[in-house]
Design an enzyme around this catalytic site. Structure first.
Site, PDB file in Angstrom:
ATOM      1  N   CYS A  15       0.780  -1.237   0.060  1.00  0.00           N
ATOM      2  CA  CYS A  15       0.168   0.036  -0.149  1.00  0.00           C
ATOM      3  C   CYS A  15       0.862   1.297  -0.095  1.00  0.00           C
ATOM      4  O   CYS A  15       1.997   1.266   0.326  1.00  0.00           O
ATOM      5  CB  CYS A  15      -0.913   0.129   1.206  1.00  0.00           C
ATOM      6  SG  CYS A  15      -1.912  -1.478   1.223  1.00  0.00           S
ATOM      7  N   ARG A  32       3.204   1.212  -6.948  1.00  0.00           N
ATOM      8  CA  ARG A  32       2.978   0.064  -5.838  1.00  0.00           C
ATOM      9  C   ARG A  32       1.780  -0.768  -6.065  1.00  0.00           C
ATOM     10  O   ARG A  32       1.685  -1.892  -5.870  1.00  0.00           O
ATOM     11  CB  ARG A  32       2.906   0.697  -4.662  1.00  0.00           C
ATOM     12  CG  ARG A  32       4.034   1.505  -4.289  1.00  0.00           C
ATOM     13  CD  ARG A  32       4.011   2.409  -2.845  1.00  0.00           C
ATOM     14  NE  ARG A  32       3.845   1.438  -1.716  1.00  0.00           N
ATOM     15  CZ  ARG A  32       4.975   1.469  -0.847  1.00  0.00           C
ATOM     16  NH1 ARG A  32       5.956   2.121  -1.225  1.00  0.00           N
ATOM     17  NH2 ARG A  32       4.776   0.781   0.276  1.00  0.00           N
ATOM     18  N   TRP A  34      -3.828  -2.103  -2.052  1.00  0.00           N
ATOM     19  CA  TRP A  34      -3.816  -3.215  -3.380  1.00  0.00           C
ATOM     20  C   TRP A  34      -4.748  -4.306  -2.307  1.00  0.00           C
ATOM     21  O   TRP A  34      -4.173  -5.020  -1.268  1.00  0.00           O
ATOM     22  CB  TRP A  34      -2.598  -3.753  -3.428  1.00  0.00           C
ATOM     23  CG  TRP A  34      -2.582  -4.969  -4.326  1.00  0.00           C
ATOM     24  CD1 TRP A  34      -2.771  -6.172  -3.986  1.00  0.00           C
ATOM     25  CD2 TRP A  34      -2.997  -4.989  -5.966  1.00  0.00           C
ATOM     26  NE1 TRP A  34      -2.770  -6.967  -5.166  1.00  0.00           N
ATOM     27  CE2 TRP A  34      -2.958  -6.313  -6.274  1.00  0.00           C
ATOM     28  CE3 TRP A  34      -2.586  -3.720  -6.559  1.00  0.00           C
ATOM     29  CZ2 TRP A  34      -3.182  -6.511  -7.432  1.00  0.00           C
ATOM     30  CZ3 TRP A  34      -2.976  -4.186  -8.013  1.00  0.00           C
ATOM     31  CH2 TRP A  34      -3.276  -5.424  -8.435  1.00  0.00           C
ATOM     32  N   ASN A  73      -0.307   0.070   6.157  1.00  0.00           N
ATOM     33  CA  ASN A  73       0.418  -0.998   5.412  1.00  0.00           C
ATOM     34  C   ASN A  73       0.888  -1.924   6.307  1.00  0.00           C
ATOM     35  O   ASN A  73       1.551  -1.616   7.126  1.00  0.00           O
ATOM     36  CB  ASN A  73       1.523   0.006   4.831  1.00  0.00           C
ATOM     37  CG  ASN A  73       2.018  -0.819   3.545  1.00  0.00           C
ATOM     38  OD1 ASN A  73       1.518  -2.000   3.129  1.00  0.00           O
ATOM     39  ND2 ASN A  73       3.263  -0.434   3.125  1.00  0.00           N
ATOM     40  N   GLY A  74       0.367  -3.205   5.836  1.00  0.00           N
ATOM     41  CA  GLY A  74       1.045  -4.268   6.583  1.00  0.00           C
ATOM     42  C   GLY A  74       0.035  -5.510   6.801  1.00  0.00           C
ATOM     43  O   GLY A  74      -0.935  -5.396   6.147  1.00  0.00           O
ATOM     44  N   GLU A 100      20.793 -20.532  -9.259  1.00  0.00           N
ATOM     45  CA  GLU A 100      20.529 -19.249  -8.956  1.00  0.00           C
ATOM     46  C   GLU A 100      21.840 -18.398  -8.731  1.00  0.00           C
ATOM     47  O   GLU A 100      22.173 -17.366  -9.030  1.00  0.00           O
ATOM     48  CB  GLU A 100      19.479 -19.120  -8.064  1.00  0.00           C
ATOM     49  CG  GLU A 100      19.098 -17.504  -7.754  1.00  0.00           C
ATOM     50  CD  GLU A 100      18.575 -16.727  -9.160  1.00  0.00           C
ATOM     51  OE1 GLU A 100      18.594 -17.257 -10.334  1.00  0.00           O
ATOM     52  OE2 GLU A 100      18.649 -15.529  -8.877  1.00  0.00           O
ATOM     53  N   LYS A 125      23.605 -15.493 -10.717  1.00  0.00           N
ATOM     54  CA  LYS A 125      23.882 -14.074  -9.805  1.00  0.00           C
ATOM     55  C   LYS A 125      25.278 -13.657 -10.168  1.00  0.00           C
ATOM     56  O   LYS A 125      25.538 -12.474 -10.469  1.00  0.00           O
ATOM     57  CB  LYS A 125      23.449 -14.056  -8.307  1.00  0.00           C
ATOM     58  CG  LYS A 125      21.892 -14.113  -8.008  1.00  0.00           C
ATOM     59  CD  LYS A 125      21.253 -12.938  -8.369  1.00  0.00           C
ATOM     60  CE  LYS A 125      20.547 -12.528  -9.505  1.00  0.00           C
ATOM     61  NZ  LYS A 125      19.649 -13.522 -10.361  1.00  0.00           N
ATOM     62  N   GLU A 185      26.513 -13.223 -13.856  1.00  0.00           N
ATOM     63  CA  GLU A 185      25.551 -11.955 -14.549  1.00  0.00           C
ATOM     64  C   GLU A 185      26.204 -10.605 -14.259  1.00  0.00           C
ATOM     65  O   GLU A 185      25.900  -9.482 -14.978  1.00  0.00           O
ATOM     66  CB  GLU A 185      24.057 -12.137 -14.799  1.00  0.00           C
ATOM     67  CG  GLU A 185      23.382 -11.777 -13.486  1.00  0.00           C
ATOM     68  CD  GLU A 185      21.834 -11.973 -13.491  1.00  0.00           C
ATOM     69  OE1 GLU A 185      21.568 -11.410 -14.572  1.00  0.00           O
ATOM     70  OE2 GLU A 185      21.316 -12.342 -12.653  1.00  0.00           O
ATOM     71  N   HIS A 204      30.447 -37.822 -11.489  1.00  0.00           N
ATOM     72  CA  HIS A 204      30.252 -37.946 -12.866  1.00  0.00           C
ATOM     73  C   HIS A 204      30.854 -37.097 -13.903  1.00  0.00           C
ATOM     74  O   HIS A 204      30.538 -36.998 -14.944  1.00  0.00           O
ATOM     75  CB  HIS A 204      28.716 -38.159 -13.330  1.00  0.00           C
ATOM     76  CG  HIS A 204      27.966 -39.251 -12.234  1.00  0.00           C
ATOM     77  ND1 HIS A 204      28.005 -40.282 -12.565  1.00  0.00           N
ATOM     78  CD2 HIS A 204      27.173 -38.751 -11.357  1.00  0.00           C
ATOM     79  CE1 HIS A 204      27.160 -40.907 -11.569  1.00  0.00           C
ATOM     80  NE2 HIS A 204      26.747 -39.916 -10.702  1.00  0.00           N
ATOM     81  N   LYS A 250      16.891  -5.817 -18.553  1.00  0.00           N
ATOM     82  CA  LYS A 250      16.021  -6.266 -17.355  1.00  0.00           C
ATOM     83  C   LYS A 250      14.886  -7.162 -17.933  1.00  0.00           C
ATOM     84  O   LYS A 250      14.543  -7.954 -17.315  1.00  0.00           O
ATOM     85  CB  LYS A 250      15.418  -5.055 -16.767  1.00  0.00           C
ATOM     86  CG  LYS A 250      14.614  -5.331 -15.688  1.00  0.00           C
ATOM     87  CD  LYS A 250      15.219  -6.080 -14.635  1.00  0.00           C
ATOM     88  CE  LYS A 250      14.381  -6.725 -13.481  1.00  0.00           C
ATOM     89  NZ  LYS A 250      15.218  -7.417 -12.655  1.00  0.00           N
TER      90      LYS A 250
HETATM   91  C1  AGP Z   1      17.912 -12.716 -13.730  1.00  0.00           C
HETATM   92  O1  AGP Z   1      18.734 -12.026 -12.725  1.00  0.00           O
HETATM   93  C2  AGP Z   1      18.296 -12.231 -14.996  1.00  0.00           C
HETATM   94  N1  AGP Z   1      17.940 -10.808 -14.994  1.00  0.00           N
HETATM   95  C3  AGP Z   1      17.349 -12.774 -16.017  1.00  0.00           C
HETATM   96  O2  AGP Z   1      17.669 -14.287 -16.084  1.00  0.00           O
HETATM   97  C4  AGP Z   1      15.676 -12.785 -15.735  1.00  0.00           C
HETATM   98  O3  AGP Z   1      15.537 -13.718 -14.729  1.00  0.00           O
HETATM   99  C5  AGP Z   1      15.090 -13.624 -17.046  1.00  0.00           C
HETATM  100  O4  AGP Z   1      15.615 -12.656 -18.225  1.00  0.00           O
HETATM  101  C6  AGP Z   1      13.510 -13.595 -16.989  1.00  0.00           C
HETATM  102  O5  AGP Z   1      13.108 -12.559 -16.860  1.00  0.00           O
HETATM  103  P1  AGP Z   1      11.380 -12.232 -16.237  1.00  0.00           P
HETATM  104  O6  AGP Z   1      11.074 -12.871 -15.156  1.00  0.00           O
HETATM  105  O7  AGP Z   1      11.063 -10.942 -16.452  1.00  0.00           O
HETATM  106  O8  AGP Z   1      10.752 -13.076 -17.167  1.00  0.00           O
END
Ligand code: AGP
Length: 615
Positions: free
Chosen positions: A2, A27, A74, A100-101, A488, A492, A495, A511, A610
């Protein structure tokens, strides 16, 4: 999530508040409201839908006054409606609250208040706060004391602002737990309150940010601060940088850093109002599956890319264990070219932070044309994935600006947990007692994450970054539900620091990959005390026997692993299904600090976007 705005000073309070609420639009919300003291009484205007509806209502029925509070909600508890929109009043209508909460114990409190003859006008948990404060205030306590007493009765995170007709020269703001923020802005002869800086940045750059357990009494001349126990405080007034981008980062160096540290709040927001701890019910208003449809499902297929794909690998354990559904997890970019065997008895899950990833959208289209029920877990409100789905679960984390996804990942894991409990309920695979236990585990998670994100314990990351930033290869190992966390963690690191890093199923080491191990290949091993702990310990021993260096992610109190690994990143104990949310955070911080130590462009790494909206 919120939005809250408060104002006191010479300007038209309604206008300042409305403008501020507009700046919190990201938000997401579906109802909004304002309360202003006008001609000696409290005038309230509320409406559902976009902020434009409230603005239109104010145009046809304006409110004039110099002190007021406003809120964008929301809706998560009960339908979006005018009656559930904030602000909420006590029985006298002379005291109003915006919040909010989550009031986790609101059912008990509501029952107690109804037993005292209080008639509720909404379905919200917030109204409980209005009555608690109102009763104490009518009982003769000062407004400050009435707020303190009410907050002491609440369980769960809350950020709130209170306005009372009898004291038209003050606003009370308070923060309890890891609720969204409360910023108190200092103007000249005027003061501002907001849940997020953008709402008031045009008026002031001088702000105090309330911390957990703190309260502010705000008048046009300034503000006094105290703890909820009444201890006076003299908090620092921050001068927020002028440019909006660095202002939006607040005290953080990068958006990624800010978003890592926001995860206690973002998880609160993604859970808020979606669980009833008493009954074990999960409320996912926009998941439209009927019990019959859920019981007829024969399989679930999860499609996504990158981090969202890793989240789905975690979710597979949840859906199979809790909803007894066979689950396949697919890279969307592969799935779309396979002519997959899916049909109208398939639940197709797409996780996408941006809601615009072209491969994920194509995977969804595959499902749609074959009659599958599409459910999307999305962060960006109104994005394409949300529009084309039959069911949607919004992450509610607020905008994720850093290209490397962090808070969206943990929110999407938790949203799958909620969906798995919901599906288990619809399919009759989860008795009520088990549901209640699962939701109790979940309710504790934001506080555990908040503890893990306490900066006081984060010196280890700059030390490890200094020791490891020059390495050129890393191996991340995990097993069971934490194998996706190894993937994951490796993503991180690679990238944002451009270091080659590979996530691997720990059981696969013998293996092949074990041939890689030597003192030049640091190994990150995720080894919480779960059913595969012993296997992970022997894995660590095999790496050490070959001169490898091991950084372990392990449970607090596990003294044994400290005798095996070279470095340990500690996480709190949690249930096996929720441990991945905790285990990923040290890996986010490790990648962040190594990238910073390498002078990398953390928020906009080279070659990345992004959202990958082109093939
Ligand atoms: C993750 O850190 C990357 N930015 C990338 O793998 C991202 O997760 C992927 O492009 C999927 O994006 P989305 O969740 O917006 O679909």
């Amino acid at each position: 999530m919120c939005g809250i705005v408060g104002y006191i000073g010479p300007r038209n309070a309604a206008q300042v508040i409305l403008d501020g609420l507009r700046r919190l639009e990201y938000r997401g919300y579906d109802s909004a409201g304002i309360a202003v003291i006008q001609d000696g009484h409290i005038a309230i205007r509320r409406d559902v839908g976009k902020l434009g509806n409230l603005s239109a209502r104010l145009a046809e029925s304006p409110v004039e006054g110099n002190i007021g509070i406003g809120h964008t909600r929301w809706a998560t508890h009960g339908k979006p409606s005018e009656r559930n929109a904030h602000p909420h009043a006590d029985t006298t209508g002379r005291l109003v609250v915006v919040q909010n909460g989550i009031v986790e114990n609101f059912r008990e409190l509501r029952a107690e208040l109804e037993a005292e003859g209080i008639e509720f006008k909404s379905d919200t948990d917030t109204e409980v706060i209005a009555h608690l404060v109102g009763l104490s205030y009518q009982g003769g306590r000062s407004l400050e004391e009435a707020v303190r007493l009410a907050l002491r009765q609440l369980r769960g995170p809350s950020a709130l602002v209170v306005l009372a007709h009898a004291e038209p020269d003050k606003l009370i703001a308070a923060r309890l737990g890891n609720a969204g923020g409360v910023a108190v802005g200092f103007g000249e002869g005027e003061m501002f309150i907001a849940s997020d800086m953008p709402a008031i940045l045009e008026y002031t750059r001088r702000m105090v940010f309330l911390e957990n357990g703190q309260m502010a009494v705000v008048t046009a001349a300034g503000a006094t601060f105290s703890t909820l126990a009444g201890q006076p405080l003299q908090p620092e007034i921050h001068d927020i940088p002028w440019d909006p981008v660095s202002a939006a980062k607040g005290a953080y160096k990068h958006f990624m850093q800010k978003e890592i540290y926001e995860q206690a709040n973002s998880l609160t927001d993604t859970i808020r109002g979606r669980v009833d701890l008493g009954s074990g019910e999960v409320y996912l208003e926009q998941v439209t599956l009927t019990p019959e449809q859920a019981q007829a499902l024969t399989q679930m297929v999860s499609v996504a890319c990158g981090t969202s794909y890793h989240s789905e690998l975690v979710g597979q354990f949840m859906f199979e264990q809790l909803a007894r559904l066979p689950v396949r997890v697919e890279y969307a970019s592969e799935f779309r070219y396979r002519d997959p065997v899916i049909d109208d008895k398939t639940l197709l899950l797409a996780i996408t932070q941006s809601g615009e990833t072209v491969d994920t959208l194509a995977g969804m289209e595959e499902g749609r044309t074959k009659g599958s029920h599409l459910v999307a877990i999305v962060n960006v409100i109104g994005s394409q994935a949300a529009r084309v789905s039959d069911s949607v679960i919004y992450m509610h984390t607020g905008p994720e600006i850093g290209v490397a996804s962090t808070k969206a990942f943990t929110a999407s894991v938790v949203d799958q947990y909620l969906l798995a409990v919901h599906l288990g309920t619809l399919r009759g695979t989860l008795p009520a007692a088990r549901r209640r236990a699962l939701l109790d585990d979940l309710a504790r998670l934001p506080a555990l994450v908040g503890r893990l994100l306490d900066p006081a314990g984060h010196k280890v990351y700059t030390e490890l970054a200094h020791a490891f930033f020059h390495f050129t290869d890393f191996l991340y190992l995990g097993r069971g539900i934490n194998y996706p966390i190894a993937l994951e963690g490796a993503l991180k690191l690679k990238e944002i620091s451009y270091i080659h890093a590979e996530g691997y199923a720990a059981g696969e080491m013998k293996h092949g990959p074990i041939a890689l191990i030597d003192e030049h290949m640091p190994v990150v091993a995720i080894a919480p005390q779960d059913r595969v702990y012993d296997k992970m310990i022997s894995q660590i021993e095999q790496v050490k026997a070959r001169g490898g260096i091991v950084i372990a992610v392990a449970n607090e109190g596990d003294d044994f692993i400290a005798t095996k690994a070279d470095h340990v990143l500690w996480i709190p104990q949690a249930s096996e299904l929720l441990t991945p949310v905790l285990a990923v955070i040290p890996l986010q911080l490790l990648a962040y600090h190594i990238a910073v130590r390498r002078g990398a462009d953390v928020d906009q790494p080279r070659n990345l976007a992004k959202s990958v909206t082109v093939e």
